[in-house]
Scaffold this motif. Structure first.
Motif, PDB file in Angstrom:
ATOM      1  N   ALA A  91      42.255 101.490   3.462  1.00  0.00           N
ATOM      2  CA  ALA A  91      41.803 101.136   4.808  1.00  0.00           C
ATOM      3  C   ALA A  91      40.778 102.139   5.319  1.00  0.00           C
ATOM      4  O   ALA A  91      39.820 101.774   6.016  1.00  0.00           O
ATOM      5  CB  ALA A  91      42.999 101.052   5.754  1.00  0.00           C
ATOM      6  N   LEU A 149      46.453  97.224  -4.577  1.00  0.00           N
ATOM      7  CA  LEU A 149      46.986  98.117  -3.540  1.00  0.00           C
ATOM      8  C   LEU A 149      48.329  98.626  -4.021  1.00  0.00           C
ATOM      9  O   LEU A 149      49.109  97.885  -4.622  1.00  0.00           O
ATOM     10  CB  LEU A 149      47.134  97.358  -2.221  1.00  0.00           C
ATOM     11  CG  LEU A 149      47.788  98.074  -1.036  1.00  0.00           C
ATOM     12  CD1 LEU A 149      47.175  97.579   0.265  1.00  0.00           C
ATOM     13  CD2 LEU A 149      49.298  97.832  -0.996  1.00  0.00           C
ATOM     14  N   VAL A 183      48.072  91.284   3.442  1.00  0.00           N
ATOM     15  CA  VAL A 183      48.071  91.265   1.982  1.00  0.00           C
ATOM     16  C   VAL A 183      48.913  90.116   1.435  1.00  0.00           C
ATOM     17  O   VAL A 183      50.000  89.826   1.928  1.00  0.00           O
ATOM     18  CB  VAL A 183      48.597  92.608   1.428  1.00  0.00           C
ATOM     19  CG1 VAL A 183      49.196  92.446   0.042  1.00  0.00           C
ATOM     20  CG2 VAL A 183      47.470  93.620   1.376  1.00  0.00           C
ATOM     21  N   ALA A 187      47.599 102.229   0.762  1.00  0.00           N
ATOM     22  CA  ALA A 187      47.044 101.354   1.801  1.00  0.00           C
ATOM     23  C   ALA A 187      46.226 102.138   2.815  1.00  0.00           C
ATOM     24  O   ALA A 187      45.151 101.691   3.242  1.00  0.00           O
ATOM     25  CB  ALA A 187      48.178 100.600   2.503  1.00  0.00           C
ATOM     26  N   TYR A 209      39.355  87.453   0.376  1.00  0.00           N
ATOM     27  CA  TYR A 209      39.848  87.761   1.718  1.00  0.00           C
ATOM     28  C   TYR A 209      40.868  86.741   2.213  1.00  0.00           C
ATOM     29  O   TYR A 209      41.676  87.040   3.092  1.00  0.00           O
ATOM     30  CB  TYR A 209      38.706  87.936   2.718  1.00  0.00           C
ATOM     31  CG  TYR A 209      37.724  86.795   2.851  1.00  0.00           C
ATOM     32  CD1 TYR A 209      38.041  85.644   3.555  1.00  0.00           C
ATOM     33  CD2 TYR A 209      36.448  86.899   2.299  1.00  0.00           C
ATOM     34  CE1 TYR A 209      37.127  84.614   3.696  1.00  0.00           C
ATOM     35  CE2 TYR A 209      35.525  85.873   2.433  1.00  0.00           C
ATOM     36  CZ  TYR A 209      35.863  84.729   3.132  1.00  0.00           C
ATOM     37  OH  TYR A 209      34.956  83.710   3.272  1.00  0.00           O
ATOM     38  N   GLU A 264      47.073  96.694   9.444  1.00  0.00           N
ATOM     39  CA  GLU A 264      46.434  95.389   9.272  1.00  0.00           C
ATOM     40  C   GLU A 264      46.408  94.987   7.806  1.00  0.00           C
ATOM     41  O   GLU A 264      46.698  93.843   7.449  1.00  0.00           O
ATOM     42  CB  GLU A 264      45.009  95.441   9.826  1.00  0.00           C
ATOM     43  CG  GLU A 264      44.237  94.139   9.648  1.00  0.00           C
ATOM     44  CD  GLU A 264      42.773  94.275  10.012  1.00  0.00           C
ATOM     45  OE1 GLU A 264      42.137  93.240  10.246  1.00  0.00           O
ATOM     46  OE2 GLU A 264      42.265  95.419  10.050  1.00  0.00           O
ATOM     47  N   LEU A 265      46.069  95.936   6.951  1.00  0.00           N
ATOM     48  CA  LEU A 265      45.955  95.641   5.527  1.00  0.00           C
ATOM     49  C   LEU A 265      47.286  95.161   4.960  1.00  0.00           C
ATOM     50  O   LEU A 265      47.355  94.169   4.227  1.00  0.00           O
ATOM     51  CB  LEU A 265      45.466  96.887   4.782  1.00  0.00           C
ATOM     52  CG  LEU A 265      45.061  96.703   3.318  1.00  0.00           C
ATOM     53  CD1 LEU A 265      43.979  95.649   3.183  1.00  0.00           C
ATOM     54  CD2 LEU A 265      44.579  98.032   2.742  1.00  0.00           C
ATOM     55  N   TYR A 322      42.771  90.454   0.850  1.00  0.00           N
ATOM     56  CA  TYR A 322      41.951  91.577   0.395  1.00  0.00           C
ATOM     57  C   TYR A 322      40.737  91.634   1.313  1.00  0.00           C
ATOM     58  O   TYR A 322      39.859  90.779   1.265  1.00  0.00           O
ATOM     59  CB  TYR A 322      41.538  91.403  -1.065  1.00  0.00           C
ATOM     60  CG  TYR A 322      41.044  92.698  -1.686  1.00  0.00           C
ATOM     61  CD1 TYR A 322      41.954  93.645  -2.132  1.00  0.00           C
ATOM     62  CD2 TYR A 322      39.687  92.971  -1.791  1.00  0.00           C
ATOM     63  CE1 TYR A 322      41.521  94.848  -2.683  1.00  0.00           C
ATOM     64  CE2 TYR A 322      39.241  94.162  -2.332  1.00  0.00           C
ATOM     65  CZ  TYR A 322      40.167  95.102  -2.776  1.00  0.00           C
ATOM     66  OH  TYR A 322      39.739  96.290  -3.312  1.00  0.00           O
ATOM     67  N   ASP A 323      40.693  92.640   2.158  1.00  0.00           N
ATOM     68  CA  ASP A 323      39.787  92.642   3.299  1.00  0.00           C
ATOM     69  C   ASP A 323      38.315  92.546   2.898  1.00  0.00           C
ATOM     70  O   ASP A 323      37.859  93.199   1.950  1.00  0.00           O
ATOM     71  CB  ASP A 323      40.003  93.912   4.129  1.00  0.00           C
ATOM     72  CG  ASP A 323      39.545  93.728   5.559  1.00  0.00           C
ATOM     73  OD1 ASP A 323      38.330  93.669   5.796  1.00  0.00           O
ATOM     74  OD2 ASP A 323      40.420  93.620   6.439  1.00  0.00           O
TER      75      ASP A 323
END
Length: 631
Positions: free
Chosen positions: A347, A334, A361, A343, A283, A356-357, A287-288
């Protein structure tokens, strides 16, 4: 350079050809006469603002949109001259930066407008501004009643020039009825107040696809230009290609039995003997965390599941069914052509936002920019561009030394060179480097009526930022006496007389001295075995801090028994022309330029009785350069 495989912890590939194709697809949906503003806020949604801006402008963008003055400043540092609109409200503390970099702020309240106008008045400039109306999104912008008041206020602020009026759709991709109501209200307000400005814009990318705001001069292209759908219905209306691909490599391979767990808090448990890969991305790389046990990663054409929690620096993939996998294999986190890797779909796996992603990134990843298969450029791990004014002098000195050391591949040489640069430019002190531009110095010898001396008339002109409301001309008959005047910043001209002369206005005088055509007043002082002539005028106070044209004409005597005339550059100078007109009896004359800078060999041209030494206007000449005319 052809596209090649990289083995790094992580990297981002940006497909400029895909971005260009997306722009053209969106432009086909715009009104026939409609232009567009490219939105490059948040580093162009993580793609790289400078690179995206260049492609956008080449495709016809009339301006760039950013979120705050800092983003606009970074574009200016990169050399972008086009209009840059700040779309979010600005703060009073940001006004100096807005004006310094000629950004267009958005006005939403009268207090900020008045402060901006006052700041412009102090600088004697005008600022172009936008006005944002809140037509229903109820975020930033001014409501209808406030719009009326703000327009009336702007009419009374002479230093603000209204160039742009806009609003923003709240749900143009998903709520056509509300979007139509917003557009109707916006147009009604414009009509009511008879607003006539060059730029009016309402539509964002989604609105362009759905046909809203087409009658207005401009629209704003953002997320869709990067190949991200914001609503499923858009796929049937426009073909968009993902521009960003986020990649990493397999760092380790392991096997565990059924019943073993992976990651923090043992959130994933193997139901069979499992082979898994450790990927050095987490993260902290963007990477969430919410992709824990939900994410999908492409490995050699196979979609593999993220197992266990996303850690700060690592994720784990189930590669049991992925066939042969080796350390160093490329993985796609991604992007690419797989629907699952888009994306917006990643998400959606955790009810997140593609915006946001994209923005988060690859925080620690180098970016590579491709046009098709050709690598165009790359950018370092840190996305922030270097801005020298953000650093103290001590840090800048370290940067200068480190850069030179790397360039010459020697730390010792870098240290010596950087020290010499600072010594020459700053006289061993932390001082601002001021430079002259278009330096022209003409010396003419003629008969003085005295058999021992030539009459020497000099004409000097150059442009430079005025530091004070006066400056000094110094004349001495010894090198030692004149030396002190090379360290004084208020001295703009120095002349060394023959040691046999007694200093007086009869042997050295100013025939004319001007700044921007203003004839200056002069006052003579004798100090420290030197003549000081102070040149001033009350009007100079208004010119301090501005670049002005200096013109200094002198008359003096020069010994006939001297066999050379020397002219030296005392400051960093941009473009030089030195000429010497002489009686024919002095011939032959040898011209010896001693130049340091971009061109060590300036052009020497010879006329009937004039010799001229010159550089190109854009060439830098370093201090202590000069020319000797020997005869």
């Amino acid at each position: 350079m052809a596209k090649e495989a990289f083995i790094e912890r992580s990297w981002v590939e940006v497909d400029l050809a895909a971005f260009r194709a997306n722009l053209r697809a969106l432009k086909a949906k715009m009104g026939a006469e409609q232009g567009f503003i490219q939105i490059v806020k948040a580093d162009a949604y993580g793609h790289g603002a400078p690179e995206i801006a260049r492609i956008s402008l080449s495709e016809g963008a009339v301006a760039l949109g950013v979120a705050n003055p800092e983003e606009g400043k970074l574009l200016r540092v990169q050399g972008f001259k086009e209009p840059i609109l700040i779309l979010s409200p600005s703060l009073p503390c940001e006004i100096p930066g807005i004006l310094d970099h000629e950004l267009w702020p958005t006005l939403s309240d009268t207090d900020f407008a008045r402060e901006l106008d006052h700041a412009c008045a102090e600088r004697d400039i005008r600022a172009k501004v936008s006005l944002k109306m809140d037509s229903g999104m109820h975020r930033s912008g001014v409501l209808a009643d406030g719009f009326t008041e703000l327009l009336a206020t702007l009419d009374k602020l002479p230093n603000l020039e209204l160039q742009s009026v806009f609003s923003h759709f709240a749900a143009s991709e998903s709520d056509p009825d509300f979007s139509q109501a917003q557009e109707k209200e916006f147009l009604a307000i414009l009509k009511k107040h008879k607003v006539k400005v060059p730029w009016i814009h309402l539509a964002n990318s989604a609105a362009v696809v759905n046909g809203f705001g087409k009658s207005l001069p401009l629209c704003r292209l953002g997320i869709l230009s990067f190949g991200i759908y914001t609503h499923p219905s858009q796929k049937e209306k426009i073909d968009l290609k993902p521009v960003m691909t986020f990649k990493s490599t397999v760092a380790q391979l392991k096997e565990i039995p059924a019943g073993a767990t992976v990651g923090y808090n043992r959130s994933w448990k193997a139901t069979r003997p499992t082979r898994y890969a450790v990927i050095p991305v987490g993260y902290a790389d963007g990477y969430d965390f919410l992709l824990s046990n939900r994410g999908t990663v492409a490995l050699k054409g196979t979609l593999c599941s993220v197992i266990g929690r996303v850690s700060m620096d690592m994720i784990c993939l189930d590669v049991t069914d992925a066939g042969r996998v080796e350390i160093g294999d490329e993985v796609v986190l991604l992007g690419n052509s797989a629907e699952e890797m888009r994306a917006e779909n990643l998400a959606a796996a955790y009810s997140g936002s593609a915006y946001e992603l994209l923005c988060q990134v690859g925080r620690r990843a180098k970016r590579y920019y491709y046009d098709g298969q050709r690598l165009v450029t790359s950018s370092p791990l840190s996305r922030r561009e270097f801005v020298s004014s953000d650093y103290p002098d001590s840090k800048l000195n370290q940067i200068i030394k480190a850069a030179i050391s790397q360039r010459v591949n020697s730390e010792e040489m870098g240290d010596l060179i950087s020290r010499d640069i600072l010594r020459v430019f700053f006289f061993n002190k932390d001082r601002e480097i001021l430079y002259r531009r278009d330096f022209r110095h003409h010396i003419s010898f003629s008969d003085s009526g005295d058999p021992h001396f030539w009459r020497a008339a000099t004409t000097l002109s150059f442009s430079k930022t005025l530091q004070n409301d006066y400056f000094t001309v110094a004349c001495a008959n010894s090198v030692e006496a004149l030396k002190a005047y090379f360290k004084r910043r208020d001295v703009e001209y120095r002349w060394l007389m023959d040691s046999n002369f007694e200093l007086s206005p009869e042997v050295f005088s100013l025939s004319s001295v001007r700044i921007d055509g203003i004839e200056l007043e002069t006052k003579l002082h004798f100090r420290n075995a030197c003549m000081e002539i102070r040149c001033s005028h009350p009007r100079l106070r208004d010119l301090v801090g501005h670049e002005v044209l200096f013109e200094i004409d002198t008359l003096t005597l020069y010994p006939r028994n001297s066999h050379q005339l020397s002219v030296f550059i005392t400051e960093l100078t941009h473009g030089v022309k030195i000429s010497f007109s002489h009686p024919a009896e002095l011939e032959p004359i040898e011209c010896v330029p001693i130049f340091a800078g971009q061109n060590k060999y300036p052009r020497v041209s010879t006329g009937k009785t004039t010799i001229t030494v010159s550089t190109k206007a854009e060439e830098w000449v370093f201090p202590k350069s000069g020319v000797v005319f020997a005869y």
